[in-house]
Write an enzyme that holds these catalytic residues in place. Structure first.
Site, PDB file in Angstrom:
ATOM      1  N   ARG A  62     -25.670 -11.707  14.523  1.00 54.74           N
ATOM      2  CA  ARG A  62     -25.720 -13.145  14.773  1.00 54.74           C
ATOM      3  C   ARG A  62     -26.073 -13.492  16.211  1.00 54.74           C
ATOM      4  NH1 ARG A  62     -22.947 -12.240  10.459  1.00 54.74           N
ATOM      5  NH2 ARG A  62     -22.329 -10.455  11.663  1.00 54.74           N
ATOM      6  N   THR A  63     -25.348 -12.911  17.141  1.00 51.04           N
ATOM      7  CA  THR A  63     -25.537 -13.298  18.541  1.00 51.04           C
ATOM      8  C   THR A  63     -26.954 -12.930  19.001  1.00 51.04           C
ATOM      9  OG1 THR A  63     -23.195 -12.843  18.847  1.00 51.04           O
ATOM     10  CG2 THR A  63     -24.488 -13.173  20.830  1.00 51.04           C
ATOM     11  N   LYS A  92     -29.048   7.968  31.246  1.00 53.42           N
ATOM     12  CA  LYS A  92     -29.216   8.891  32.389  1.00 53.42           C
ATOM     13  C   LYS A  92     -28.214   8.606  33.500  1.00 53.42           C
ATOM     14  CE  LYS A  92     -34.211   8.988  31.611  1.00 53.42           C
ATOM     15  NZ  LYS A  92     -35.504   8.522  32.178  1.00 53.42           N
ATOM     16  N   ARG A 115     -24.755  -8.098  26.354  1.00 54.02           N
ATOM     17  CA  ARG A 115     -23.571  -7.696  25.577  1.00 54.02           C
ATOM     18  C   ARG A 115     -23.277  -6.241  25.906  1.00 54.02           C
ATOM     19  NH1 ARG A 115     -22.066  -8.324  19.267  1.00 54.02           N
ATOM     20  NH2 ARG A 115     -21.720 -10.408  20.076  1.00 54.02           N
ATOM     21  N   HIS A 143     -16.001 -13.757  24.988  1.00 53.11           N
ATOM     22  CA  HIS A 143     -17.217 -14.053  24.222  1.00 53.11           C
ATOM     23  C   HIS A 143     -17.422 -15.571  24.310  1.00 53.11           C
ATOM     24  CE1 HIS A 143     -20.419 -13.737  21.477  1.00 53.11           C
ATOM     25  NE2 HIS A 143     -19.890 -13.001  20.527  1.00 53.11           N
TER      26      HIS A 143
HETATM   27  C1  NCD Z   1     -17.923 -10.740  17.163  1.00 50.51           C
HETATM   28  C2  NCD Z   1     -18.018  -9.911  18.410  1.00 50.51           C
HETATM   29  O1  NCD Z   1     -19.007  -9.225  18.659  1.00 50.51           O
HETATM   30  O2  NCD Z   1     -17.052  -9.963  19.167  1.00 50.51           O
HETATM   31  N1  NCD Z   1     -19.149 -10.936  16.525  1.00 50.51           N
HETATM   32  C3  NCD Z   1     -19.920 -12.034  16.866  1.00 50.51           C
HETATM   33  O3  NCD Z   1     -20.459 -12.114  17.942  1.00 50.51           O
HETATM   34  N2  NCD Z   1     -20.034 -13.022  15.971  1.00 50.51           N
HETATM   35  C4  NCD Z   1     -16.833 -10.377  16.247  1.00 50.51           C
HETATM   36  C5  NCD Z   1     -16.683  -8.962  15.745  1.00 50.51           C
HETATM   37  O4  NCD Z   1     -17.487  -8.076  16.037  1.00 50.51           O
HETATM   38  O5  NCD Z   1     -15.728  -8.752  14.984  1.00 50.51           O
END
Ligand code: NCD
Length: 320
Positions: A62-63, A92, A115, A143
Site C-alpha cells: 500500500r505505502t 556492502k 521505509r 508511521h
Molecule cells: C503497516 C506497516 O508497514 O507498518 N503497513 C502499512 O503501511 N499499511 C502495518 C503492518 O505491516 O502490519
C-alpha cells in the site's frame, strides 16, 4: 525535528510529533481537493519537472504503490526503489546517510520517501539529506503518513475526530501504526478514551501510555476484545508483527489471540468502524469484509489522497 505549524513547504515529515492542529487543517483541505481530482480522473501537472524517489528497505504494498501513484497523478517523475535491503549498496555496508545523498545526486530527486527497519532511520536520513524526507515507516516506532490517512478516514466515516472511544487491538508492542495514530489522537481529542487490547506479551510500551495519560487520555488495558467492543466508535485491528519475533514458537503462541469475527461484530455499535492498516493475516475473518462497518479497504484509498497532498504541499510553495 521541526514542528510543522502551517506550511509543509520543504519540510521533512519524520515523526507525527511534528504535526499541529493547524497543519492538519491545511493538509486535509488539500487532501479533499486531491480526492476530487482522482475521482474525476483528472491527473494534474502541478509537479511536472519534479522528481520523487522511494527508498524501501522493507516489504510494502500500500505505502509503496500509493506514494508512487501520488507522484504520477501530480505529474512528477518517479524513482521507485524497492528491495533496497537486497539490491542497494547497503549490502556492502553503505550508511543510510551516504545512500540518501547518493540517490539525490544520481537521480536529481527533489524529495525522498524512505521505509527502513531501524527506529531512527528516517531521522538520520532527514538529517543527512539535502532535500525533504518523508518517513514511510521506521522500525517499530513511527508511521506518520499512515496515522494521517487513518485520521482522514475517521473524519470521513464518522464525521468527527473528537470524543472518540478507540480500541487498538493486536500487536501493540512491535506495531508502529498505532503508536503514530495514538499520538495524533491524543493531540486532537481531549476526551479520548483508549482501549488497548493485546496479549500480555504484546502490550503498548509503558512510556507511551504514561505520556498519553499525562496529556489527558483515559486509557484501559485488557486482553478481552469481547468485553470492550460494545463501547467502541473505532476498532483498529493490527497484525502480529512476525518479523520482530525471536522465535517462530513465540510467534505461534500469540498469533491467533484476538480474531475479529461476524459474531463479535454483533456486539458492536451500529456506527462503529473497523480499521486495519493492512496487510492482515488471520486477525480479521474475511466474512467481516461484507459488513458496512468494515472500512479497511476504503481506508487505504485515503492513503493515495493524503500522499498526493503531502507531496504537493512539501514541493510547492503555496500562494496565500
Ligand atoms: C503497516 C506497516 O508497514 O507498518 N503497513 C502499512 O503501511 N499499511 C502495518 C503492518 O505491516 O502490519
Amino acid at each position: 525535528m521541526e514542528k510543522i505549524k502551517r506550511s509543509f513547504y520543504q519540510q521533512n515529515l519524520v515523526a507525527i510529533g511534528q504535526i499541529t492542529p493547524m497543519a492538519i487543517r491545511v493538509l486535509f483541505k488539500e487532501t479533499a481537493a486531491m480526492e476530487k481530482l482522482v475521482l474525476k480522473k483528472k491527473p494534474a501537472i502541478s509537479l511536472r519537472g519534479r522528481t520523487v524517489a522511494e527508498l524501501f528497505y522493507q516489504p510494502s504494498t500500500r505505502t509503496f504503490t500509493s506514494f508512487l501513484a501520488a507522484a504520477k497523478w501530480l505529474g512528477a517523475m518517479t524513482i521507485p526503489l524497492h528491495g533496497m535491503a537486497t539490491y542497494s549498496s547497503a549490502v556492502k555496508g553503505e550508511s543510510i546517510e551516504d545512500t540518501v545523498r547518493t540517490v539525490h545526486q544520481t537521480t536529481g530527486a527533489d524529495l525522498l520517501v524512505i521505509r527502513h527497519p531501524e527506529d531512527d532511520s528516517a531521522e538520520r536520513a532527514a538529517q543527512a539529506s539535502w532535500v525533504p524526507v518523508i518517513n514511510a515507516g521506521s522500525g517499530k516506532k513511527e508511521h506518520p503518513t499512515q496515522a494521517l490517512l487513518d485520521l482522514y478516514t475517521i473524519k470521513k466515516e464518522l464525521g468527527r475526530t473528537i470524543k472518540l472511544k478507540v480500541g487498538f487491538v493486536g500487536d501493540l508492542k512491535y506495531g508502529r501504526t498505532i503508536k503514530s495514530l495514538g499520538k495524533l489522537l491524543v493531540l486532537l481529542d481531549s476526551k479520548l478514551e483508549l482501549f488497548l487490547v493485546s496479549s500480555p506479551s504484546l502490550r503498548m510500551p509503558r512510556s507511551l501510555i504514561g505520556e498519553w495519560r499525562q496529556q489527558g487520555a483515559r486509557i484501559q488495558e485488557t486482553t478481552s476484545l469481547k468485553k470492550v467492543i460494545p463501547l467502541l466508535d473505532v476498532l483498529y485491528m493490527t497484525r502480529v508483527q512476525k518479523e520482530w519475533f525471536k522465535s517462530h514458537q513465540e510467534y505461534q503462541k500469540v498469533k491467533g489471540a484476538c480474531v475479529l469475527t461476524p459474531k463479535l461484530m454483533e456486539r458492536a455499535k451500529k456506527k462503529m468502524i473497523v480499521m486495519h492498516p493492512l496487510p492482515r493475516v488471520d486477525e480479521i475473518d474475511p466474512e467481516v469484509d461484507k459488513d458496512r462497518r468494515a472500512v479497511y479497504f476504503r481506508q487505504m484509498r485515503s492513503g493515495l489522497y493524503i500522499r498526493m497532498a503531502l507531496l504537493k504541499l512539501i514541493l510547492l510553495k503555496q500562494q496565500r
